[in-house]
Scaffold this active site. Sequence first.
Site, mmCIF file in Angstrom:
data_model
loop_
_atom_site.group_PDB
_atom_site.id
_atom_site.type_symbol
_atom_site.label_atom_id
_atom_site.label_comp_id
_atom_site.label_asym_id
_atom_site.label_seq_id
_atom_site.Cartn_x
_atom_site.Cartn_y
_atom_site.Cartn_z
ATOM 1 N N ASP A 51 40.985 104.088 79.992
ATOM 2 C CA ASP A 51 41.532 103.615 81.266
ATOM 3 C C ASP A 51 40.602 104.007 82.409
ATOM 4 O O ASP A 51 40.504 105.171 82.779
ATOM 5 C CB ASP A 51 42.912 104.256 81.484
ATOM 6 C CG ASP A 51 43.540 103.790 82.790
ATOM 7 O OD1 ASP A 51 44.138 102.706 82.785
ATOM 8 O OD2 ASP A 51 43.420 104.501 83.810
ATOM 9 N N TYR A 56 36.925 104.749 90.240
ATOM 10 C CA TYR A 56 36.552 106.028 89.613
ATOM 11 C C TYR A 56 35.040 106.247 89.515
ATOM 12 O O TYR A 56 34.595 107.373 89.310
ATOM 13 C CB TYR A 56 37.147 106.156 88.201
ATOM 14 C CG TYR A 56 38.648 106.012 88.127
ATOM 15 C CD1 TYR A 56 39.455 106.171 89.244
ATOM 16 C CD2 TYR A 56 39.281 105.708 86.915
ATOM 17 C CE1 TYR A 56 40.829 106.017 89.173
ATOM 18 C CE2 TYR A 56 40.656 105.561 86.837
ATOM 19 C CZ TYR A 56 41.419 105.712 87.970
ATOM 20 O OH TYR A 56 42.781 105.563 87.886
ATOM 21 N N LYS A 86 40.534 98.395 86.862
ATOM 22 C CA LYS A 86 41.457 98.055 87.959
ATOM 23 C C LYS A 86 40.721 97.507 89.173
ATOM 24 O O LYS A 86 39.604 97.946 89.485
ATOM 25 C CB LYS A 86 42.260 99.307 88.369
ATOM 26 C CG LYS A 86 42.852 100.059 87.193
ATOM 27 C CD LYS A 86 43.759 101.202 87.594
ATOM 28 C CE LYS A 86 44.089 102.085 86.397
ATOM 29 N NZ LYS A 86 43.128 103.169 86.181
ATOM 30 N N HIS A 119 45.235 97.831 91.415
ATOM 31 C CA HIS A 119 45.354 99.298 91.444
ATOM 32 C C HIS A 119 46.495 99.790 92.349
ATOM 33 O O HIS A 119 47.257 100.688 91.982
ATOM 34 C CB HIS A 119 44.016 99.897 91.891
ATOM 35 C CG HIS A 119 43.779 101.291 91.439
ATOM 36 N ND1 HIS A 119 42.544 101.758 91.074
ATOM 37 C CD2 HIS A 119 44.608 102.354 91.302
ATOM 38 C CE1 HIS A 119 42.628 103.032 90.729
ATOM 39 N NE2 HIS A 119 43.874 103.418 90.872
#
Length: 322
Positions: A51, A56, A86, A119
């Site tokens: 994930d 990130y 996302k 997100h």
Amino acid sequence: MVSIPETTISSSNGRRTIPLIGMGMATDKEGSDKVKAAVLEAIKVGYRHFDTAALYGTETAVGEGIVEALRQGLIKSRAELFITTKLWCNSAEGHLVLPAIKRSLQNLGLEYVDLYLVHWPLKQNQDEIKIPIPKESIAAINIKDVWEGMEKCQTLGLTKSIGVSNFAPRRIEEILSFAKIPPAVNQVEMNPIWQQKKLNEFCKKNDILLTAYSPLGASGTIWGHNRVLECDVLQDIAKYKGKTVAQISLRWIYEQGVSFVVKSFNTKRMKQNLDIFDWSLTEEELNKISHIPQRKHIYLNGSVVTEPNDVTAEIDADLSYQ
Ligand SMILES: NC(=O)C1=CN([C@@H]2O[C@H](COP(=O)(O)OP(=O)(O)OC[C@H]3O[C@@H](n4cnc5c(N)ncnc54)[C@H](OP(=O)(O)O)[C@@H]3O)[C@@H](O)[C@H]2O)C=CC1
Ligand SMILES: O=C[C@H](O)[C@@H](O)[C@@H](O)[C@H](O)C(=O)O
């Protein structure tokens, strides 16, 4: 190697399987080499679902880990993996969705992802991913436009399934009112301290798989807390059963009929977090856990991600639903 149970979600090819446990790829400390090494290690111990997110900054390292896993023969084909990424808020506009997934795919070095999530129900009026998002550039999302963009990603085969993250029931109902492809997943904060009973019922009723994030309270990260790992009720149960508090939390989540994504880059803890399938919680233990005082932790207002404004306050209020 542990075999992780799966369920199915709707996709472009009918129902597709998704492993009920995914490896979280959000990190505030580990660099790309550690992320890549963690992907390899996780595959070795049995994880098949990863994930990540544009936010990130780990998509490239996840992709490199996949290439290396194939090279080492840990997996025979990319199809053995389930990859989630996302759409970040800076691309939460209809015409920006397709370019955003293409960037993510390029970072990952993949032709498709298995699941693409919106997100947050939030739009950032700026091109760059700037954290915290300044309050003057935070705006309400036009979810109809964005969702049409998401549907296009699925129709074009760039993702097998689409879903949302941090969405409350009323926002999902809005999507359901116009969607050609309904959301397959809603990924939200969930653990024994924030149990999400009502949201879980809502998602089950609408054939949406709820995925728990921060299942251990994200202990040790800048966005997390220790209230799950230090919870008395969970500690007592863990001691009695000879398990860790983390395992009690994860087993409890699993028994709620949802999936979860948990992050560990440490081999021992990666294995520990999968060792939850050959034992169960008793009625009495479940009852004790159901009485733990509830406290939500992830708030946008005043978080590391956004400066507070009316839009973030409304999202927080929505997500406080229980
Ligand atoms: N959609 C969204 O808005 C969000 C999605 N997420 C996703 O969910 C994933 C998981 O959630 P996350 O917030 O990372 O938090 P988690 O609840 O998974 O906790 C991760 C932290 O717990 C530590 N840890 C892991 N296993 C154990 C264990 N058995 N015992 C003690 N400590 C442990 C990890 O350290 P170590 O690595 O050293 O083991 C790390 O510091 C994220 O990585 C991300 O992919 C997360 C937040 C928001
Ligand atoms: O406070 C909010 C949190 O930091 C959250 O916004 C992030 O953790 C992000 O959603 C993620 O996916 O990691």
